[in-house]
Design a protein around this motif. Structure first.
Motif, PDB file in Angstrom:
ATOM      1  N   LEU A  21      54.715  58.583  32.645  1.00 29.31           N
ATOM      2  CA  LEU A  21      53.457  57.900  32.383  1.00 29.31           C
ATOM      3  C   LEU A  21      51.952  57.883  32.934  1.00 29.31           C
ATOM      4  N   LYS A  22      52.927  58.367  34.509  1.00 32.61           N
ATOM      5  CA  LYS A  22      51.914  58.281  35.439  1.00 32.61           C
ATOM      6  C   LYS A  22      51.399  59.775  35.423  1.00 32.61           C
ATOM      7  N   THR A  23      51.991  60.814  35.109  1.00 33.57           N
ATOM      8  CA  THR A  23      51.260  61.549  34.432  1.00 33.57           C
ATOM      9  C   THR A  23      50.315  61.435  33.921  1.00 33.57           C
ATOM     10  N   GLU A  24      50.760  61.420  32.271  1.00 33.30           N
ATOM     11  CA  GLU A  24      49.352  61.166  31.591  1.00 33.30           C
ATOM     12  C   GLU A  24      48.504  60.325  31.706  1.00 33.30           C
ATOM     13  N   ASN A  25      49.210  59.641  32.056  1.00 32.41           N
ATOM     14  CA  ASN A  25      47.512  58.120  32.993  1.00 32.41           C
ATOM     15  C   ASN A  25      47.207  58.018  31.658  1.00 32.41           C
ATOM     16  N   PRO A  26      47.517  57.151  30.971  1.00 27.08           N
ATOM     17  CA  PRO A  26      46.466  56.803  29.593  1.00 27.08           C
ATOM     18  C   PRO A  26      45.662  55.634  30.305  1.00 27.08           C
ATOM     19  N   ASP A  27      44.612  55.169  29.443  1.00 30.58           N
ATOM     20  CA  ASP A  27      43.276  54.690  29.560  1.00 30.58           C
ATOM     21  C   ASP A  27      44.051  53.234  29.603  1.00 30.58           C
ATOM     22  N   TRP A  28      44.946  52.454  28.974  1.00 35.53           N
ATOM     23  CA  TRP A  28      45.130  50.746  29.465  1.00 35.53           C
ATOM     24  C   TRP A  28      45.926  51.112  30.534  1.00 35.53           C
ATOM     25  N   LEU A  29      46.768  52.255  31.072  1.00 33.70           N
ATOM     26  CA  LEU A  29      47.349  52.353  32.002  1.00 33.70           C
ATOM     27  C   LEU A  29      46.346  52.587  33.803  1.00 33.70           C
ATOM     28  N   VAL A  30      45.040  53.564  33.341  1.00 36.85           N
ATOM     29  CA  VAL A  30      43.921  53.447  34.082  1.00 36.85           C
ATOM     30  C   VAL A  30      43.493  51.648  34.382  1.00 36.85           C
ATOM     31  N   ARG A  31      43.411  50.330  33.217  1.00 37.34           N
ATOM     32  CA  ARG A  31      42.852  49.473  33.695  1.00 37.34           C
ATOM     33  C   ARG A  31      43.566  48.794  33.387  1.00 37.34           C
ATOM     34  N   GLU A  32      44.521  48.778  34.027  1.00 36.07           N
ATOM     35  CA  GLU A  32      45.515  47.753  34.006  1.00 36.07           C
ATOM     36  C   GLU A  32      45.382  47.894  35.579  1.00 36.07           C
ATOM     37  N   ARG A  33      45.527  49.114  36.155  1.00 36.27           N
ATOM     38  CA  ARG A  33      45.186  49.536  37.986  1.00 36.27           C
ATOM     39  C   ARG A  33      44.255  49.042  38.323  1.00 36.27           C
ATOM     40  N   ALA A  34      43.538  49.208  37.737  1.00 38.10           N
ATOM     41  CA  ALA A  34      42.233  49.039  38.305  1.00 38.10           C
ATOM     42  C   ALA A  34      41.914  47.170  38.429  1.00 38.10           C
ATOM     43  N   THR A  35      42.033  46.041  36.989  1.00 32.98           N
ATOM     44  CA  THR A  35      42.109  44.973  36.929  1.00 32.98           C
ATOM     45  C   THR A  35      43.916  44.522  38.564  1.00 32.98           C
ATOM     46  N   GLN A  36      44.249  45.170  38.218  1.00 36.19           N
ATOM     47  CA  GLN A  36      45.258  44.986  39.508  1.00 36.19           C
ATOM     48  C   GLN A  36      44.447  45.220  41.243  1.00 36.19           C
ATOM     49  N   ALA A  37      43.887  46.273  40.829  1.00 43.91           N
ATOM     50  CA  ALA A  37      43.342  46.058  42.857  1.00 43.91           C
ATOM     51  C   ALA A  37      42.262  45.391  42.872  1.00 43.91           C
ATOM     52  N   GLU A  38      41.866  44.405  42.290  1.00 42.05           N
ATOM     53  CA  GLU A  38      40.643  44.231  41.788  1.00 42.05           C
ATOM     54  C   GLU A  38      41.498  42.513  42.128  1.00 42.05           C
ATOM     55  N   VAL A  39      42.461  42.118  41.671  1.00 46.19           N
ATOM     56  CA  VAL A  39      43.385  40.617  41.088  1.00 46.19           C
ATOM     57  C   VAL A  39      43.735  40.849  43.090  1.00 46.19           C
ATOM     58  N   ARG A  40      43.938  41.947  43.051  1.00 47.06           N
ATOM     59  CA  ARG A  40      44.412  42.148  45.062  1.00 47.06           C
ATOM     60  C   ARG A  40      43.284  41.789  45.587  1.00 47.06           C
ATOM     61  N   LYS A  41      42.509  42.253  45.709  1.00 46.59           N
ATOM     62  CA  LYS A  41      40.940  42.117  46.783  1.00 46.59           C
ATOM     63  C   LYS A  41      40.601  41.001  46.409  1.00 46.59           C
ATOM     64  N   GLU A  42      40.876  40.265  45.764  1.00 47.72           N
ATOM     65  CA  GLU A  42      40.550  38.396  45.080  1.00 47.72           C
ATOM     66  C   GLU A  42      41.385  37.771  46.174  1.00 47.72           C
ATOM     67  N   THR A  43      42.315  38.329  46.123  1.00 52.85           N
ATOM     68  CA  THR A  43      43.711  37.523  46.856  1.00 52.85           C
ATOM     69  C   THR A  43      43.408  38.063  48.212  1.00 52.85           C
ATOM     70  N   VAL A  44      42.898  38.913  48.548  1.00 53.82           N
ATOM     71  CA  VAL A  44      42.525  39.128  50.412  1.00 53.82           C
ATOM     72  C   VAL A  44      42.134  37.799  50.775  1.00 53.82           C
ATOM     73  N   ARG A  45      40.503  38.062  49.658  1.00 53.59           N
ATOM     74  CA  ARG A  45      39.429  37.662  50.629  1.00 53.59           C
ATOM     75  C   ARG A  45      39.874  36.004  49.998  1.00 53.59           C
ATOM     76  N   VAL A  46      40.046  35.169  49.332  1.00 47.82           N
ATOM     77  CA  VAL A  46      40.268  34.079  49.309  1.00 47.82           C
ATOM     78  C   VAL A  46      41.236  33.328  50.593  1.00 47.82           C
ATOM     79  N   LYS A  47      41.916  34.557  50.887  1.00 48.31           N
ATOM     80  CA  LYS A  47      43.152  33.642  52.469  1.00 48.31           C
ATOM     81  C   LYS A  47      42.280  33.860  53.144  1.00 48.31           C
ATOM     82  N   GLU A  48      41.361  35.057  53.243  1.00 49.31           N
ATOM     83  CA  GLU A  48      40.390  35.279  54.405  1.00 49.31           C
ATOM     84  C   GLU A  48      39.054  34.331  54.694  1.00 49.31           C
TER      85      GLU A  48
END
Length: 123
Positions: free
Chosen positions: A93-120
């Protein structure tokens, strides 16, 4: 009045979750018994070959699959992944890197950034 300490036990499903393995892939004697806290600690401290192999090759439970892919468990569902996957399937799956995985990784990155922003902001 004398207190007797009884061994704390857990169901195999709970122990498998704590060990980070897929219950259905564990040996029958693990699935059919109960696991004491001491047994769990022993499995974590010195994993037997079956446990090392499961952790290495899978099949892995959904929380582990999600972590290995860098997405949420909900992201797995949105991507149509409902079963346990082996390490080989995860790597594919990592090698194929389908569109849904790219989207979900981007979503997860945004969630992490928002979590850091809120904590700060709180500090």
């Amino acid at each position: 009045m004398t207190s007797h300490k009884t061994a704390q036990t857990m169901k195999p499903a709970t122990a498998a979750k704590k060990l980070g393995v897929y219950l259905e892939a564990t040996p029958p004697e693990f699935q059919e018994g109960v696991v004491s806290r001491d047994e769990l600690n022993a499995l974590q401290a010195d994993p037997p070959e079956w446990l090392r192999e499961l952790r290495r090759t899978g099949p892995h439970p959904r929380p582990v699959v999600a972590a290995k892919l860098g997405i949420s468990i909900g992201g797995l569902s949105r991507g149509g992944i409902t079963e346990a996957l082996t390490t080989e399937q995860i790597d594919a799956l990592k090698t194929e890197n389908p569109d849904w995985l790219v989207r979900e990784r981007a979503t997860q990155a945004e969630v992490r950034k928002e979590t850091v922003r809120v904590k700060e902001k709180e500090h």
